[in-house]
Write an enzyme that holds these catalytic residues in place. Sequence first.
Site, PDB file in Angstrom:
ATOM      1  N   ASP A 146      -4.136  -4.177 -14.179  1.00  0.00           N
ATOM      2  CA  ASP A 146      -3.909  -3.273 -13.055  1.00  0.00           C
ATOM      3  C   ASP A 146      -4.589  -3.919 -11.958  1.00  0.00           C
ATOM      4  O   ASP A 146      -4.633  -5.350 -11.732  1.00  0.00           O
ATOM      5  CB  ASP A 146      -4.631  -2.005 -13.363  1.00  0.00           C
ATOM      6  CG  ASP A 146      -6.338  -2.132 -13.912  1.00  0.00           C
ATOM      7  OD1 ASP A 146      -6.772  -3.485 -13.471  1.00  0.00           O
ATOM      8  OD2 ASP A 146      -6.637  -1.503 -14.653  1.00  0.00           O
ATOM      9  N   SER A 147      -5.289  -3.269 -10.958  1.00  0.00           N
ATOM     10  CA  SER A 147      -5.645  -3.904  -9.820  1.00  0.00           C
ATOM     11  C   SER A 147      -6.871  -4.951 -10.090  1.00  0.00           C
ATOM     12  O   SER A 147      -7.134  -5.795  -9.056  1.00  0.00           O
ATOM     13  CB  SER A 147      -6.417  -2.749  -8.629  1.00  0.00           C
ATOM     14  OG  SER A 147      -7.350  -2.101  -9.435  1.00  0.00           O
ATOM     15  N   SER A 148      -7.502  -4.742 -11.234  1.00  0.00           N
ATOM     16  CA  SER A 148      -8.381  -5.802 -11.292  1.00  0.00           C
ATOM     17  C   SER A 148      -8.031  -7.186 -11.394  1.00  0.00           C
ATOM     18  O   SER A 148      -8.905  -8.048 -11.061  1.00  0.00           O
ATOM     19  CB  SER A 148      -9.405  -5.381 -12.640  1.00  0.00           C
ATOM     20  OG  SER A 148      -8.228  -5.454 -13.828  1.00  0.00           O
ATOM     21  N   VAL A 149      -6.591  -7.549 -11.636  1.00  0.00           N
ATOM     22  CA  VAL A 149      -6.072  -8.701 -11.940  1.00  0.00           C
ATOM     23  C   VAL A 149      -4.814  -8.805 -11.273  1.00  0.00           C
ATOM     24  O   VAL A 149      -4.244  -9.889 -11.322  1.00  0.00           O
ATOM     25  CB  VAL A 149      -5.849  -9.008 -13.385  1.00  0.00           C
ATOM     26  CG1 VAL A 149      -7.477  -9.442 -13.985  1.00  0.00           C
ATOM     27  CG2 VAL A 149      -5.396  -7.911 -14.087  1.00  0.00           C
ATOM     28  N   ILE A 168     -11.781  -3.883  -6.522  1.00  0.00           N
ATOM     29  CA  ILE A 168     -11.497  -2.646  -7.309  1.00  0.00           C
ATOM     30  C   ILE A 168     -10.124  -2.727  -7.916  1.00  0.00           C
ATOM     31  O   ILE A 168      -9.367  -3.582  -7.063  1.00  0.00           O
ATOM     32  CB  ILE A 168     -11.620  -1.570  -6.357  1.00  0.00           C
ATOM     33  CG1 ILE A 168     -10.971  -1.458  -5.237  1.00  0.00           C
ATOM     34  CG2 ILE A 168     -13.219  -1.397  -6.202  1.00  0.00           C
ATOM     35  CD1 ILE A 168     -11.111  -0.200  -4.439  1.00  0.00           C
TER      36      ILE A 168
END
Length: 295
Positions: free
Chosen positions: A33-36, A295
């Site tokens: 997701d947005s973490s990567v 985030i």
Amino acid sequence: MAHSVYILMLFFIQILRTTGANTKVPAMIVFGDSSVDTGNNNFIPTIARCNFEPYGRDFPGGIPTGRFCNGRLSTDFLSESFGLKPTIPAYLDPAYSIADFATGVCFASSATGFDNATAGVLQVIPLWKELEFYKEYQRKLRAYLGVGKANKVIGEALYTVSLGTNDFIENYYAIPGGRQSQFTVQEYQDFLLGIAEDFLKKLYNLGARKISVTGIAPMGCLPVERTTDFMNNDYGCNEEHNNVALEFNGKMMSLLSKLNKELPGFRIVFADGYNILLDLIKKPSKFGKYNWLCI
């Protein structure tokens, strides 16, 4: 957060490197997701994007790349630590080709989760589609490198999987009459773990052997949780949701232990960032003056 996760993930990557005879990592392959996510959402019709300022202000050139971060992500730092490129390109970015993806590629999509319904909230890429992109990538890699060399890269690459938080904060707790009407929170955790197990087994069958799975962060302390918890006048952390994250992480660790025993040659570790991230959130001064959250 990116710096802290980077330190934590490096610890687990060292475990992966020392458990095998061959310590070389020829490529990094990223799901999540947005973490990567390094920019895939820039190329799909969704509002879950950050390809605008002030994002990217610490990225080389001050460019907003689509990373939900001021600069590079933890996976970018890890790629560089292995002697690979300092940034991992997004698979959907037309500026890159298989020559760029041969040493690292990101299939992640911000706002997605294990649950297909989570991806549907903001019309982002579901996990099953990330896997389809990976299969397409394998075909392109074999055409580019040749079957033998490509299979070696696939088998020796480091895979990172980082998602799950959105399933709770954007889906289960956010949509009345949705998953919450179908599952208790413990049942929903088990539902997600079933999807995770199926996904990891499919990666294994496609040739992946070294995987780092990142657990859920202390989601009750995320800004979206603290600012929308109207029953909490001091904007503190939602401890109930944090406990759900801890419980889910415990179940995930048990699942990964089981898969390590069941699947020959599989080396999968759990990168538990919960406590270090909670420490950063509650005691930011310990980490220096500059510690922006990605985030």
